[in-house]
Design a protein around this motif. Structure first.
Motif, PDB file in Angstrom:
ATOM      1  N   ARG A 174       0.867  -1.186   0.000  1.00 56.71           N
ATOM      2  CA  ARG A 174       0.000   0.000   0.000  1.00 56.71           C
ATOM      3  C   ARG A 174       0.898   1.228   0.000  1.00 56.71           C
ATOM      4  O   ARG A 174       1.944   1.248   0.648  1.00 56.71           O
ATOM      5  CB  ARG A 174      -0.918   0.012   1.223  1.00 56.71           C
ATOM      6  CG  ARG A 174      -1.976  -1.089   1.208  1.00 56.71           C
ATOM      7  CD  ARG A 174      -2.724  -1.138   2.530  1.00 56.71           C
ATOM      8  NE  ARG A 174      -3.318   0.159   2.835  1.00 56.71           N
ATOM      9  CZ  ARG A 174      -3.777   0.500   4.044  1.00 56.71           C
ATOM     10  NH1 ARG A 174      -3.695  -0.358   5.050  1.00 56.71           N
ATOM     11  NH2 ARG A 174      -4.304   1.690   4.246  1.00 56.71           N
ATOM     12  N   TRP A 175       0.450   2.249  -0.733  1.00 55.92           N
ATOM     13  CA  TRP A 175       1.263   3.452  -0.914  1.00 55.92           C
ATOM     14  C   TRP A 175       0.530   4.661  -0.355  1.00 55.92           C
ATOM     15  O   TRP A 175      -0.690   4.680  -0.253  1.00 55.92           O
ATOM     16  CB  TRP A 175       1.549   3.676  -2.400  1.00 55.92           C
ATOM     17  CG  TRP A 175       2.248   2.537  -3.068  1.00 55.92           C
ATOM     18  CD1 TRP A 175       1.677   1.490  -3.719  1.00 55.92           C
ATOM     19  CD2 TRP A 175       3.660   2.321  -3.139  1.00 55.92           C
ATOM     20  NE1 TRP A 175       2.636   0.640  -4.208  1.00 55.92           N
ATOM     21  CE2 TRP A 175       3.866   1.128  -3.870  1.00 55.92           C
ATOM     22  CE3 TRP A 175       4.771   3.030  -2.665  1.00 55.92           C
ATOM     23  CZ2 TRP A 175       5.137   0.621  -4.122  1.00 55.92           C
ATOM     24  CZ3 TRP A 175       6.041   2.525  -2.935  1.00 55.92           C
ATOM     25  CH2 TRP A 175       6.220   1.333  -3.656  1.00 55.92           C
ATOM     26  N   VAL A 176       1.313   5.679  -0.045  1.00 56.79           N
ATOM     27  CA  VAL A 176       0.763   6.937   0.448  1.00 56.79           C
ATOM     28  C   VAL A 176       1.685   8.064  -0.015  1.00 56.79           C
ATOM     29  O   VAL A 176       2.899   7.875  -0.163  1.00 56.79           O
ATOM     30  CB  VAL A 176       0.643   6.910   1.994  1.00 56.79           C
ATOM     31  CG1 VAL A 176       2.010   6.896   2.652  1.00 56.79           C
ATOM     32  CG2 VAL A 176      -0.191   8.077   2.500  1.00 56.79           C
ATOM     33  N   GLY A 200      -0.125  12.493   3.059  1.00 55.69           N
ATOM     34  CA  GLY A 200      -0.996  11.560   3.774  1.00 55.69           C
ATOM     35  C   GLY A 200      -2.095  10.953   2.948  1.00 55.69           C
ATOM     36  O   GLY A 200      -2.792  10.042   3.410  1.00 55.69           O
ATOM     37  N   SER A 201      -2.293  11.403   1.722  1.00 51.86           N
ATOM     38  CA  SER A 201      -3.354  10.855   0.875  1.00 51.86           C
ATOM     39  C   SER A 201      -2.904   9.519   0.293  1.00 51.86           C
ATOM     40  O   SER A 201      -1.764   9.378  -0.139  1.00 51.86           O
ATOM     41  CB  SER A 201      -3.701  11.831  -0.239  1.00 51.86           C
ATOM     42  OG  SER A 201      -2.557  12.091  -1.047  1.00 51.86           O
ATOM     43  N   PRO A 202      -3.784   8.517   0.268  1.00 58.81           N
ATOM     44  CA  PRO A 202      -3.407   7.192  -0.224  1.00 58.81           C
ATOM     45  C   PRO A 202      -3.376   7.138  -1.742  1.00 58.81           C
ATOM     46  O   PRO A 202      -4.087   7.883  -2.425  1.00 58.81           O
ATOM     47  CB  PRO A 202      -4.506   6.288   0.337  1.00 58.81           C
ATOM     48  CG  PRO A 202      -5.703   7.186   0.432  1.00 58.81           C
ATOM     49  CD  PRO A 202      -5.179   8.544   0.798  1.00 58.81           C
ATOM     50  N   GLN A 213      -2.045   8.836 -11.400  1.00 57.88           N
ATOM     51  CA  GLN A 213      -1.939   7.776 -10.403  1.00 57.88           C
ATOM     52  C   GLN A 213      -2.078   6.399 -11.031  1.00 57.88           C
ATOM     53  O   GLN A 213      -1.862   5.389 -10.368  1.00 57.88           O
ATOM     54  CB  GLN A 213      -3.005   7.954  -9.312  1.00 57.88           C
ATOM     55  CG  GLN A 213      -2.778   9.183  -8.451  1.00 57.88           C
ATOM     56  CD  GLN A 213      -3.651   9.170  -7.221  1.00 57.88           C
ATOM     57  OE1 GLN A 213      -4.201   8.156  -6.857  1.00 57.88           O
ATOM     58  NE2 GLN A 213      -3.755  10.309  -6.556  1.00 57.88           N
ATOM     59  N   TRP A 214      -2.454   6.335 -12.296  1.00 59.83           N
ATOM     60  CA  TRP A 214      -2.618   5.034 -12.948  1.00 59.83           C
ATOM     61  C   TRP A 214      -1.340   4.618 -13.674  1.00 59.83           C
ATOM     62  O   TRP A 214      -0.973   3.460 -13.732  1.00 59.83           O
ATOM     63  CB  TRP A 214      -3.787   5.107 -13.917  1.00 59.83           C
ATOM     64  CG  TRP A 214      -4.018   3.822 -14.652  1.00 59.83           C
ATOM     65  CD1 TRP A 214      -3.582   3.495 -15.894  1.00 59.83           C
ATOM     66  CD2 TRP A 214      -4.723   2.684 -14.180  1.00 59.83           C
ATOM     67  NE1 TRP A 214      -3.967   2.230 -16.239  1.00 59.83           N
ATOM     68  CE2 TRP A 214      -4.686   1.692 -15.187  1.00 59.83           C
ATOM     69  CE3 TRP A 214      -5.408   2.391 -13.002  1.00 59.83           C
ATOM     70  CZ2 TRP A 214      -5.287   0.459 -15.068  1.00 59.83           C
ATOM     71  CZ3 TRP A 214      -6.008   1.159 -12.877  1.00 59.83           C
ATOM     72  CH2 TRP A 214      -5.944   0.202 -13.896  1.00 59.83           C
ATOM     73  N   THR A 215      -0.651   5.585 -14.263  1.00 58.33           N
ATOM     74  CA  THR A 215       0.518   5.266 -15.072  1.00 58.33           C
ATOM     75  C   THR A 215       1.766   5.141 -14.220  1.00 58.33           C
ATOM     76  O   THR A 215       1.921   5.815 -13.202  1.00 58.33           O
ATOM     77  CB  THR A 215       0.742   6.363 -16.123  1.00 58.33           C
ATOM     78  OG1 THR A 215       1.012   7.600 -15.455  1.00 58.33           O
ATOM     79  CG2 THR A 215      -0.475   6.518 -17.016  1.00 58.33           C
ATOM     80  N   SER A 263       8.799  11.615  -6.190  1.00 59.60           N
ATOM     81  CA  SER A 263       9.529  11.365  -4.945  1.00 59.60           C
ATOM     82  C   SER A 263       8.646  11.485  -3.716  1.00 59.60           C
ATOM     83  O   SER A 263       9.078  11.170  -2.610  1.00 59.60           O
ATOM     84  CB  SER A 263      10.707  12.348  -4.828  1.00 59.60           C
ATOM     85  OG  SER A 263      10.218  13.692  -4.817  1.00 59.60           O
ATOM     86  N   SER A 264       7.406  11.943  -3.895  1.00 60.74           N
ATOM     87  CA  SER A 264       6.504  12.058  -2.745  1.00 60.74           C
ATOM     88  C   SER A 264       5.740  10.766  -2.468  1.00 60.74           C
ATOM     89  O   SER A 264       4.967  10.694  -1.524  1.00 60.74           O
ATOM     90  CB  SER A 264       5.499  13.195  -2.973  1.00 60.74           C
ATOM     91  OG  SER A 264       4.614  12.878  -4.043  1.00 60.74           O
TER      92      SER A 264
END
Length: 621
Positions: A70-72, A76-78, A89-91, A99-100
């Motif tokens: 799981r990533w964040v 703080g947003s997943p 966020q898909w690619t 880097s965040s």
């Protein structure tokens, strides 16, 4: 001039499209967490064989779809997969260069991992949970794991981790909520936190059970005031249990199967911890919920003297008159368990028509036969020499009575080591056949001495196997659960009911110890109300005290010059190996058979019983 400008523009767009295409396949610069996960964590965890779960960790699969992670983001947003394929966020292209993006959780239980714990786990700054339990990870716990500053849940149970626990693990103390290392092969003394007053304020679950940890009780744990569950079972901890343990608000406690001794702290009469929380320790461990500590009960001087007399080797010997009294008491009992009936049958076998005599040891000279016969008693222990009873005299005093029985009735052969070895080998062969000799392996699930039949030639045969297949599952599970009271139940079956070949191996190990030591495991006395006899703990204590030779039954030692040469010591080691707390350490039954066959007694003539002929004895044992 226009044509040159056209060519410049053409080549610019051509190379721009090529670069975009390359980014999609192989990222030019990856964020540190993604790079660590693919470059270091994945190769270390999967070892030499590729894991199906880890196969999704590649550039052809969107990062949001990588399994077990799981990533964040830094805010703080997943990270979530969206239906909009144009979303960054898909690619992988944008995420590899973001880097965040940080690893939040690594969840790979039962993922068939065969590698080792990577030291790079300590480099994930926002990693909160690691669940790598029930795999085959080996090697030691890296020191760098203690540098994972945000880690709150760590579960490495059910692996094959070895070595000592690194002191840096307590660097996680401020954030740590749950630490589970159950069922590995960790050894040595638990290290203390670097800060002497560390309280690990958030820690609620601490599970070090099923390892090889040693030393005295880690008293620093009593400073962890938020602790709710503590499991130190099936290790080799020794010494006393500290009083500070009662100050914790524990809801679950398991200190069983260690070498703890002395008086338990007072958890109060309404304590939620039963005897199972402390079973399998040194016989000297006492106090509620176990047996009372000697000297703590307020008995009369006569009663204390009687107890001392009873605990001396021999105590008081009573023959036929006491048998008649006990048989009369048995007839008055309205409810008898299966064990009661078997004990009664055993007493009935003793000839009560002969003349008995009362032998009184020093300190009990004032006892009379009439006082003994009028005493009320209960069974405390059964040994090869007879039955020990705890009897209460009319004046309130307590004594121990030992009823000796004649082991040599005419025609009954002695159970020397050669015959015991033949019995043990027969049991092992039968169990190995159940495990490997069928198309579908059969798990016995209830190996114990009562389920072994021995004929006049000392051939052993197993009974009660496969019966669970024709029973209601709930009833079959209850039978397996009941086995723990007999002392044959493997440690892992205390938390699950489903048996497996390795739990059968554990039960065989207990049975082999029973054959070697002449002691019955589990609860002693009528209705199982006596002391709990843990055979592996008795052997461990004897090894530590360098009195190993004293654990063998005297009858098994008859005629033996060297227990080492005759295979007794090897059989003892083999039995303890079968009783290993960690299932993966135990040998298979085929290996057990092989070792027993390779270490047969030298005195083979002892295999002949008085009724055997020379031709009969040619059958291999």
């Amino acid at each position: 001039m226009d044509s040159q400008r056209f060519l410049h523009v053409f080549f610019f767009f051509f190379f721009f499209e090529l670069i975009l295409h390359c980014h999609c396949l192989t990222p030019l610069s990856a964020s540190s967490d993604v790079k660590l996960l693919v470059g270091k964590i994945k190769p270390s965890l999967q070892g030499t064989s590729e894991s199906l779960l880890l196969s999704s960790w590649n550039s052809s699969v969107p990062v949001c779809q990588w399994r077990g992670v799981r990533w964040v983001f830094s805010d703080g947003s997943p990270l979530q997969c969206t239906t909009d394929l144009s979303s960054p966020q898909w690619t992988n292209f944008s995420l590899y260069n973001d880097s965040s993006l940080h690893l939040l959780s690594l969840q790979l239980p039962s993922a068939n991992l065969t590698g080792s714990l990577p030291r790079e786990l300590g480099e994930f700054s926002m990693l909160r949970s690691v669940f790598l339990n029930i795999n085959s990870l080996s090697g030691s716990i890296p020191l760098e794991l203690g540098y994972a500053s945000s880690l709150s849940d760590l579960d490495l149970s059910g692996n094959a981790l070895t070595g000592v626990l690194p002191p840096s693990i307590w660097n996680l103390c401020d954030k740590l909520v749950s630490l589970k290392l159950h069922g590995n092969s960790l050894s040595g003394v638990l290290p203390e936190p670097a800060l002497p007053n560390s309280t690990c304020g958030n820690l609620q679950v601490l599970d070090f059970g099923g390892n090889k940890l040693s030393g005295e009780f880690p008293e620093f744990i009593t400073r962890f005031k938020g602790l709710k569950s503590l499991d130190l079972s099936s290790n080799v901890f020794g010494g006393s249990v500290p009083d500070g343990l009662v100050l914790l608000q524990l809801e679950s406690l398991d200190l069983s199967h260690n070498n703890f001794s002395g008086m338990l702290p007072s958890f109060g009469e309404d304590s939620k911890f039963g005897a199972e929380s402390f079973e399998g320790n040194s016989p000297s461990l006492c106090g509620l919920p176990l047996k009372p500590c000697l000297g703590s009960s307020r008995l009369s001087p006569g009663a204390v003297a009687g107890l001392v007399i009873g605990l001396m080797s021999g105590a008081v010997v009573v023959a036929s008159l006491l048998i008649g009294y006990l048989q009369n008491k048995k007839r008055k009992s309205s409810i008898e368990s299966e064990d009661d009936l078997e004990e009664g049958d055993e007493e009935d076998e003793i000839d009560g028509s002969g003349e008995g005599k009362l032998v009184v040891f020093q300190g009990g000279e004032n006892l009379t036969l009439e006082e003994v016969l009028n005493a009320t008693g209960q069974v405390m222990e059964k040994t090869n020499y007879g039955t020990v009873y705890k009897a209460k005299l009319s004046d309130g005093g307590n004594i121990a009575l030992r009823l000796l029985r004649e082991e040599s009735k005419p025609g009954k052969p002695a159970l020397n080591w050669a015959r015991r070895h033949k019995i043990a080998l027969g049991i092992a062969r039968g169990l190995a056949y159940l495990h490997t000799g069928q198309e579908v392996p059969i798990i016995h699930g209830n190996i114990r001495s009562k389920n072994v039949l021995v004929d006049d030639f000392f051939f052993a045969r197993l009974t009660e196997f496969g019966l669970d297949k024709i029973m209601v599952q709930a009833v079959a599970d209850e039978i397996v659960s009941q086995a723990k009271y007999d002392g044959y139940k493997a440690p892992e079956l205390h938390k699950m009911k489903k048996c497996n070949p390795r739990s059968d191996v554990y039960a065989f190990g207990i049975l082999l110890l029973e054959i070697l030591m002449g002691k019955k495991p589990g609860k002693t006395g009528r209705n199982g109300g006596g002391e709990y006899v843990d055979l592996p703990s008795l052997v461990k204590a004897a090894v530590l005290e360098e009195t190993t030779m004293e654990v063998f039954d005297l009858e098994a030692m008859k005629g033996i010059r060297s227990p080492m040469e005759e295979g007794l010591v090897h059989a003892l080691k083999l039995a303890m190996g079968c009783c290993a707390p960690v299932t993966t350490v135990r040998p298979s039954m085929e290996e057990v058979v092989k070792q027993l066959e390779e270490n047969r007694p030298r005195n083979r003539s002892a295999l002949y019983s008085p009724t055997e002929t020379r031709s009969d004895a040619e059958t291999p044992c």
